[in-house]
Design an enzyme around this catalytic site. Sequence first.
Site, PDB file in Angstrom:
ATOM      1  CE  LYS A   1       3.348 -17.960   0.081  1.00 38.19           C
ATOM      2  NZ  LYS A   1       2.685 -19.241   0.213  1.00 38.19           N
TER       3      LYS A   1
ATOM      4  CG  ASP B   1       0.002 -20.519   1.636  1.00 43.28           C
ATOM      5  OD1 ASP B   1       0.535 -20.382   2.749  1.00 43.28           O
ATOM      6  OD2 ASP B   1       0.606 -20.972   0.653  1.00 43.28           O
TER       7      ASP B   1
ATOM      8  CE1 TYR C   1      -2.979  -3.155   0.748  1.00 44.89           C
ATOM      9  CE2 TYR C   1      -4.482  -1.304   0.778  1.00 44.89           C
ATOM     10  CZ  TYR C   1      -4.257  -2.662   0.681  1.00 44.89           C
ATOM     11  OH  TYR C   1      -5.311  -3.516   0.506  1.00 44.89           O
TER      12      TYR C   1
ATOM     13  CG  ASP D   1      -7.809  -4.790   2.124  1.00 39.28           C
ATOM     14  OD1 ASP D   1      -8.933  -4.716   2.659  1.00 39.28           O
ATOM     15  OD2 ASP D   1      -7.564  -4.351   0.990  1.00 39.28           O
TER      16      ASP D   1
END
Length: 347
Positions: A174, A208, A127, A232
């Site tokens: 991640k 994930d 962002y 988000d």
Amino acid sequence: MSHTAVLIPGDGIGPEVAAAAQFVLAEAGAEIEWVERHAGLAAVERGATETLPTETVDAIAEHRVALKGPCTTPIGEGFSSVNVALRKRLNLFGAVRPVRSLAGVSTRFSDPGVDIVIVRENTEGLYAGIENLITDGVVTSLKVVTEGASRRIARFAMDYALTRGRRKVTVLHKANIMKLGDGLFLRCCREEAAAYEGKVEFESRIIDAGCMAIVQKPEDFDVLLCENLYGDVMSDLCAGLVGGLGVTPGANFGGDHCAVFEAVHGSAPDIAGQGVANPLALIMSGVMLLRHLATSTGDAQCNLIADRIRNAYNAAMIAGEKTRDLGGELGTQAFAEAVARNLTVSG
Ligand code: NAI
């Protein structure tokens, strides 16, 4: 005690749900003088030259508290996000988004129920908005991760868990792929969490696999600590566990003692102007605002009013008084009036 707060109606369904939330807070006896300011397309339509006018930012800085409707951001073109800009300008680095199963809203996750709080880093990650067109057909988007912001949000999440009596913080990452960026975020979170050992449990999950685990056994999760984009996405995913975006409130907190309360949902252009949007997420954000005022000003009455509103919307929904998104038939204002009627019932 009376309080002053900024109201930003926003775009799309924003003005409709903001009016409904204001109505419920007033009916419940909250003494709030609203200072109305605008942002987004609504500001431009009123003659402002920018989507985030300085007078809007200044008003929040002055009054410290705001209730904000959603602001539209064009997809793939046009001006950059007003919401992101506001969070950055006011240093609102931490978003808190409670996601709870609600009385009267039955979903496939209602038993044993969901009670998760998402803490989202608000100021960096993808962002940061640093995108480069390298050559035709090749674009890079830079993910910014700093040690300062990562440690700050980790401490914020751990403190939140400690002061609210939550048992565990799970950081989603991640770092197996983004070894440097997410790696730095994860390392900072682990190091900051070490100071809370014995008080708040801490764990990390690759995002994930974490997503799968959350939809399989949401009761295993408590506070989710996420960088910006993951926060988000997780917000909407978790909203889906409890009935959708119509029931998911939020707050943005920062280092300058400002707090902006807003629903997770956007301006919902597909239903704007029809009077059918669910105002509950913004009403719940208003309840969070009242609890913040109780803590920041010592006005215990705000907590009592917050309890009354919560009891009233629960009672309304148990009685089947719901908006369309929850399988009911009420419009935006009719639902607000149903909540108001239950304020009297629930004392
Ligand atoms: P959205 O949240 O506005 O809508 C997604 C879906 O949920 C739509 O089908 C909508 O009708 C439904 N929905 C949302 N809120 C609802 C409510 N209160 N009651 C009933 N149904 C509701 O997300 P979308 O369509 O991706 O974004 C629309 C615009 O909102 C975009 O310009 C986006 O940038 C902006 N946005 C602004 C946010 C903010 O101001 N904090 C947050 C998210 C999106």
